[in-house]
Write an enzyme that holds these catalytic residues in place. Structure first.
Site, PDB file in Angstrom:
ATOM      1  N   TRP A  20       1.105  -1.245  -0.064  1.00  0.00           N
ATOM      2  CA  TRP A  20      -0.090  -0.227   0.188  1.00  0.00           C
ATOM      3  C   TRP A  20       0.818   1.211  -0.162  1.00  0.00           C
ATOM      4  CZ3 TRP A  20      -0.232   3.363   3.433  1.00  0.00           C
ATOM      5  CH2 TRP A  20      -1.627   4.750   3.185  1.00  0.00           C
ATOM      6  N   SER A  80       2.725  -7.145   1.479  1.00  0.00           N
ATOM      7  CA  SER A  80       2.022  -6.628   2.719  1.00  0.00           C
ATOM      8  C   SER A  80       1.267  -6.695   1.885  1.00  0.00           C
ATOM      9  CB  SER A  80       2.775  -5.127   2.674  1.00  0.00           C
ATOM     10  OG  SER A  80       2.503  -4.247   3.662  1.00  0.00           O
ATOM     11  N   PHE A 142       4.219   7.204   7.168  1.00  0.00           N
ATOM     12  CA  PHE A 142       4.352   5.313   7.049  1.00  0.00           C
ATOM     13  C   PHE A 142       5.864   4.803   6.082  1.00  0.00           C
ATOM     14  CE2 PHE A 142       2.858   1.577   3.995  1.00  0.00           C
ATOM     15  CZ  PHE A 142       2.246   1.017   4.446  1.00  0.00           C
ATOM     16  N   LEU A 145       6.809   3.756   9.339  1.00  0.00           N
ATOM     17  CA  LEU A 145       6.876   2.917   9.667  1.00  0.00           C
ATOM     18  C   LEU A 145       6.945   1.215   9.318  1.00  0.00           C
ATOM     19  CD1 LEU A 145       3.527   3.708  10.788  1.00  0.00           C
ATOM     20  CD2 LEU A 145       4.961   3.621  12.497  1.00  0.00           C
ATOM     21  N   ASP A 206       9.039  -6.962  12.617  1.00  0.00           N
ATOM     22  CA  ASP A 206       7.649  -6.265  12.122  1.00  0.00           C
ATOM     23  C   ASP A 206       6.557  -5.699  12.870  1.00  0.00           C
ATOM     24  OD1 ASP A 206       5.522  -5.957   9.952  1.00  0.00           O
ATOM     25  OD2 ASP A 206       6.113  -7.534   9.080  1.00  0.00           O
ATOM     26  N   HIS A 234       9.304  -4.764   8.476  1.00  0.00           N
ATOM     27  CA  HIS A 234       8.569  -4.702   7.324  1.00  0.00           C
ATOM     28  C   HIS A 234       9.128  -4.614   6.228  1.00  0.00           C
ATOM     29  CE1 HIS A 234       4.843  -5.257   6.080  1.00  0.00           C
ATOM     30  NE2 HIS A 234       4.155  -4.372   5.788  1.00  0.00           N
TER      31      HIS A 234
END
Length: 253
Positions: A20, A80, A142, A145, A206, A234
């Protein structure tokens, strides 16, 4: 209109599906090694990257667009959110998928009854509200993250920030629909029906898809091969490129 796909290399067909908020440029660092072993098809999902003009609709509609853009009998690697699409692709268009590689993904991103291995729905709702208020800052956060907790975190943040800039941010519709897919999609019942060779690769650090989600996914998929990278977050395919590429190699046989 068909999805944008960048092809390189020679060998068994390998499809790469990004997460995403990104586009297929995220694979650039591992692409040379993959192209030495596979014929790589790096896909920009609807509304992302060079597929920005593609209308974004429902989750299955996106899966169908991917199926139409790739060769039959492909090894499909999804990272993901791309891992959700890969799982549904194998269930919905079996002839397209010879094998699966599910990287830092899960059958269900949101916590729900019987599934404690996801983010809380309220957390995702807060993220969506921030996105509406300030899209650029939210996407930048993001990226952080994605790298949080893993090795090479600063390198990953810089590289992924550059990648997003190369093709621009996804369309607002793509971001909105993608969040809906993450919130609503639950593939736990489909996972035991996946009958293709499957690699599940996960980072132990993650924070977006907890490692227990990867471990459980590997238990749900019959005869899945599980690889856990203890110091990866991640972005395991970026921070641990050799382990990632070597883990994929058996799927091409």
């Amino acid at each position: 209109m068909s999805l944008h796909v960048e092809r390189s290399g020679d060998g068994p067909d390998l499809v790469l599906l990004h997460g995403w908020g990104f586009h297929s440029g995220v694979w650039s660092e591992v692409l040379p090694d993959l192209a030495a072993r596979f014929r790589v098809h790096a896909v920009d999902l609807p509304g992302h990257g060079h597929s920005a003009a593609i209308e974004v609709r429902g989750f299955d509609a996106a899966v169908d667009l991917v199926a139409a853009a790739i060769p039959a009998g492909s090894v499909v690697c999804g990272w993901s959110m791309g891992g959700l699409i890969a799982q549904r692709l194998a269930a919905r268009h079996g002839s397209r998928v010879k094998a699966l590689a599910l990287v830092c993904t899960t059958p269900c991103f949101v916590e729900r009854a019987g599934w404690p291995h996801g983010m809380k729905a309220a957390t995702l709702a807060q993220f969506a509200a921030r996105l509406e208020a300030n899209r650029a800052a939210t996407l930048e956060n993001f990226v952080r993250l994605n790298a949080l907790g893993g090795t090479r975190g600063r390198d990953a943040i810089r590289a992924f920030s550059r990648r997003v800039a190369e093709r621009g941010a996804p369309s607002p519709a793509a971001l909105e629909h993608g969040l809906r897919w993450l919130r609503e999609t639950d593939l736990r019942e489909e996972a035991p029906k996946l009958r293709v060779p499957t690699l599940v690769l996960h980072g132990a650090r993650d924070v977006l898809a907890p490692v227990e989600a990867g471990r459980t996914l590997a238990c749900l998929v019959p005869a899945a091969r599980y690889v856990e990278l203890e110091d990866a977050a991640h972005l395991a395919f970026f921070t641990h490129p050799r382990a990632f590429v070597e883990s994929l190699e058996p799927l091409g046989g």
